[in-house]
Design a protein around this motif. Structure first.
Motif, PDB file in Angstrom:
ATOM      1  N   GLU A 793       0.837  -1.200   0.000  1.00 12.38           N
ATOM      2  CA  GLU A 793       0.000   0.000   0.000  1.00 12.38           C
ATOM      3  C   GLU A 793       0.878   1.258   0.000  1.00 12.38           C
ATOM      4  O   GLU A 793       0.644   2.204  -0.753  1.00 12.38           O
ATOM      5  N   GLU A 796       2.705   2.018  -3.344  1.00  9.16           N
ATOM      6  CA  GLU A 796       1.873   2.715  -4.327  1.00  9.16           C
ATOM      7  C   GLU A 796       1.822   4.211  -4.028  1.00  9.16           C
ATOM      8  O   GLU A 796       1.884   5.048  -4.940  1.00  9.16           O
ATOM      9  N   LYS A 853       2.052   4.168   9.700  1.00  9.32           N
ATOM     10  CA  LYS A 853       1.216   4.772   8.658  1.00  9.32           C
ATOM     11  C   LYS A 853       1.080   6.280   8.872  1.00  9.32           C
ATOM     12  O   LYS A 853       1.145   7.072   7.923  1.00  9.32           O
TER      13      LYS A 853
END
Length: 899
Positions: A793, A796, A853
């Motif tokens: 993720e 990307e 994150k």
């Protein structure tokens, strides 16, 4: 490892983190940061996009960073406690790589305890601490780590009352407040002197304690096996553990390492070592209060006291009179006089010239105690002092001197231009002409110039450091000097040239090891030819070398060939070089230039050692310990002891195949070679893609890392904007920060798939050995670990930074498909599911996903803003670069590595 055991471990980590998170929240709350607590520990990661105040963002970054570092400490402490429980429940052999396991495996092979001691006593291991720019945390923060870890250990003590535990809790909160008020990012690049002070902390404060505890671990494991204690009780029975350093000696592409700094480093090492020894002797004297009235004094001790008293005259008389009727203290008082003279550089008076003299005196002391039957005292009190002197001597750590072969060539060219101006430039000479010229020069003792003659910039820099070493050796001996290492060794002349420099400085050409460093895959493949030429050379043959050191590089071989090709070629190089050594009836001591990440050779020591070719490790080994790995492995005593045990025990076990060969199972070597070639071809197709550098420059924060202040060394060797010139550390670091981890896995999926489809028999041969061949298992586990640490993720999202859609699409199609293929093909090599095999890593990654994150989102946001205005010299651009570096440091903490 049972699932119930792992679940218990996970619960402990969760419990400790809940406690520390509460402590941190209370500290922030008390400091008026109520909103920050709600923001930092909210489950809604996306709300960080709405931060519009820079000061709030900065605080949020620091909270995440501290939280992730606390998580690392908790996991580390839990692992230590788990190993203790495992040993208690299942015995000393239960811990992988431990002495207990090694002894058990030796017993199964039929080795006797006497043979085991013979192997152990020939083991020599040297961890070498380097200053490569991979430690992103400030030294003051590392000190706080140590304090926090000690507090966590205290909380393990069940005998503490609730009141005492509350005091520890308050100490933790005070420490967290100090941490909160301390900046974590280097605002200025650290000097080499500052880096030297950091590694000297480990040499003088950590390793002496870890050595003692490591020796206790070996002795206790031996006793628990039921072996005779007398076989393993004195220093000469134990493995030799010494330490090395590159800080102040490594000048390969490092403009700040001057000859003066090298001299200062050697002096700093010597002073620290003598202070350690002096402190040990004083403590020993305080404890050896034996009276001659209660103990019969051995004749040898009486004679030694009389001789040394006479040697020192009036000072000797006073030293003896201080402890009437206590001959053992009298003897140690006299040793202190001799040691003080060495420390004060009073070499006109009786002083120890080297640590070997002191070891001889300590052995006399030990024997005097054995004579009166005080063996327990000799082992308990004298043994640790002997071991300290064995390890640290009067030099603390051996300082290696490293320089690039190309720099040496320039230096020689300047010397020859000065002395023989009509000769063509040395750099234009063919190898045959170079070797012929150097061979002739090595037959002569005549230098090219006087001691103070200047030849040119490069020549003076090379010769100045050799002259500094000469001065140090003349004053204090050579035990503090390590190896003269030539980076990018390509041919015989590269290895002969340093001997000419030694002659030029007036140093012995027969005393100091000249060591090649084979780095790229091409250099690794050529290494056996180079070493064959070297050992066959008449100058070298006359030196009658018994052990030749050879350094193998993991970083550049990974950068130009990918991880599988790098590992395979290092393995094959060890095999080929072992054959060369056997032909010349010598031993090679391999120096493994490993880094902190798997891409650069990092990982568990026992797996690393087991993967070596049988018979290639002949008792002696060096390896680098770089950057953040130093703190991770050695910052606290228990972890340091564990890692030293893995190194010493693993080296002993693997070396046993050199002295006691056994018929080993046939492994599919040719099949693995083919697999590595497939992987290398696919990896090189990627990095040679015409758009690869453009993609790399935008999809990773490499432009930020090149501006970081986490080390004194430049990110590039010469400053040119090429992949070849980029150092391997920022290369790995940048791919790690953007969560591609590409350097640690790319090529394996393609290679396994190609072999499975085109050569199913070879594929099946490898698959059948995936669990039983240590080398293949090591490769697969290491690569799978990197794959699991990657985040598709995040890949990307970082790829979206690439402005050219065509470049982005082409490269991401290649990377995405290879990532998925690699995960699937590695899973097919094992019988167990990944979720079962890698439960610990999966759990660890889950625990830090939210924080990582958050940090990635902030890094991306600021990276876009900075790149849009970095060409300007605005204050805003300067502010943004510091902000991104804060985030980078926090991410490195969460990922547990940099480069």
């Amino acid at each position: 490892m049972k699932n119930t055991d792992l679940n218990s471990l996970f619960k402990k980590i969760e419990k400790d983190m809940t406690f520390l998170k509460q402590c941190l929240s209370e500290v922030l709350w008390d400091l008026g940061e109520k909103d920050l607590v709600n923001l930092a520990f909210s489950e809604e990661v996306d709300q960080i996009d709405h931060i519009d105040r820079p000061e709030t963002e900065e605080k949020h970054i620091q909270v995440m960073s501290i939280y992730l570092q606390l998580l690392n400490l908790v996991e580390e402490n839990a692992a230590v406690q788990f190993r203790r429980l495992l040993t208690d429940a299942s015995g000393p052999s239960a811990v992988r790589g431990s002495w207990g396991e090694t002894f058990t495996r030796w017993e199964k092979r039929g080795l006797t305890p006497e043979q085991m001691v013979e192997i152990i006593s020939q083991v020599q291991v040297m961890p070498v601490l380097t200053a490569h720019p991979t430690e992103a945390k400030r030294i003051s923060v590392l000190d706080m780590h140590r304090e926090m870890y000690l507090n966590l250990v205290k909380l393990e003590n069940p005998s503490f009352s609730n009141r005492e535990r509350k005091v520890i809790e308050q100490d933790i909160k005070a420490l967290l407040e100090r941490w909160w008020r301390t900046g974590e990012v280097y605002l200025e690049k650290p000097t080499v002197a500052a880096e030297r002070n950091n590694v000297m902390h480990y040499f003088s404060k950590v390793f002496p304690l870890a050595l003692k505890k490591s020796d206790d671990q070996l002795r206790q494991s031996w006793i628990e096996m039921g072996f005779e204690e007398d076989l393993l009780c004195f220093p000469e029975h134990f493995p030799l553990l010494q330490f090395g350093s590159w800080v102040g000696g490594d000048r390969d592409g490092h403009p700040h390492v001057s000859a003066q700094l090298t001299g200062e480093t050697l002096s700093a090492h010597r002073n620290a070592a003598l202070e350690i020894v002096s402190d040990q002797i004083q403590k020993l004297a305080a404890n050896l209060s034996f009276s001659e009235i209660r103990n019969e004094v051995p004749t040898e001790l009486v004679k030694a006291i009389a001789s040394k008293e006479k040697e020192f005259g009036e000072k000797g008389k006073h030293a003896v009179e201080r402890n009437t009727y206590e001959p053992w203290r009298q003897y140690l008082n006299l040793l202190m006089l001799k040691l003080d003279n060495a420390l004060e550089r009073n070499l006109a008076s009786p002083a120890y010239r080297d640590s070997g003299e002191l070891l001889d005196d300590l052995k006399l002391l030990r024997n005097s105690l054995l004579t009166i039957g005080a063996k327990r005292i000799a082992i308990d009190l004298v043994f640790p002092v002997e071991r300290q002197v064995q390890s640290f001597g009067f030099h603390l750590a051996k300082l290696d001197i490293r320089q690039n072969s190309e720099f040496h060539d320039k230096a020689m060219e300047q010397i020859l231009q000065s002395v023989f101006p009509d000769l063509p430039a040395y750099g234009t000479w063919e190898e045959e002409k170079r070797v012929a010229f150097l061979t002739k020069e090595l037959q002569s003792e005549r230098p090219f110039g006087t001691v103070d003659k200047s030849f040119g910039t490069e020549a003076d820099k090379v010769l100045d450091v050799y002259r500094v070493i000469k001065g140090h050796v003349e004053g204090y001996g050579a035990e503090g000097i390590g190896s003269f290492i030539i980076s990018m060794t390509r041919q015989l002349s590269d290895m002969l040239l340093p001997f000419v420099f030694l002659r030029e400085a007036g140093l012995s050409r027969h005393h100091f090891p000249v060591v090649p460093l084979f780095e790229t895959i091409g250099d690794l493949k050529a290494s056996s030819r180079v070493m064959e030429d070297f050992l066959s050379h008449p100058f070298v043959k006359n030196q009658k070398i018994k052990v030749q050191e050879i350094m193998l590089g993991y970083s550049d071989s990974n950068k130009d060939g990918g991880i599988l090709a790098s590992r395979w070629n290092i393995y094959r190089t060890e095999q080929e070089l072992t054959e060369v050594a056997n032909r010349h009836d010598i031993r090679f001591k391999f120096f493994h230039g490993i880094g902190g990440t798997i891409s650069r050779g990092g990982g568990k020591y026992h797996r690393f050692l087991e993967s070596m070719p049988f018979g290639s490790l002949s008792g002696q080994m060096k390896l680098t310990v770089q950057g953040e790995t130093i703190a991770q492995q050695f910052a606290n005593l228990l972890n340091a002891t564990y890692n030293l045990e893995m190194l010493l025990s693993g080296t002993a076990y693997q070396s046993s195949f050199y002295w006691h060969p056994q018929e080993t199972k046939k492994f599919p070597v040719e099949e693995l070679k083919q697999l590595a070639e497939y992987a290398q071809a696919h990896y090189q197709a990627l990095i040679k893609h015409p758009s690869f550098l453009a993609f790399y420059g935008e999809a990773t924060p490499i432009d930020v890392l090149e501006m970081s202040k986490i080390g004194s060394r430049p990110a590039r060797r010469t400053g040119s904007r090429t992949l070849d010139d980029l150092r391997a550390i920022p290369w790995v670091f940048s791919w790690s920060q953007s969560r591609f981890n590409l350097t640690g896995w790319f090529g394996i999926g393609h290679a396994l798939d190609k072999m499975k489809n085109e050569n199913p028999k070879a594929y099946q041969a490898l698959r059948e050995q995936a669990d039983t061949w240590p080398l293949l298992r090591y490769f697969l586990i290491q690569i799978e670990t990197n794959l699991m640490g990657a985040d598709p993720e995040m890949m990307e999202v970082y790829a979206d930074l690439v402005q050219d859609e065509k470049v982005k699409s082409e490269l991401m199609d290649l990377i995405r498909s290879e990532y998925e293929l690699s995960l699937n093909t590695i899973a097919e090599m094992f019988n167990d599911d990944r979720e079962h095999r890698r439960e610990s890593q999966i759990d660890s990654m889950k625990r830090r996903t939210r924080e990582l994150k958050s940090l990635h989102q902030m890094q991306l946001h600021n990276l876009k803003k900075w790149r849009s205005q970095k060409k300007s010299s605005s204050e805003e651009a300067d502010f943004l670069i510091n902000r991104i570096l804060e985030i980078t440091t926090a991410l490195a903490s969460g990922l547990k590595h940099t480069g």
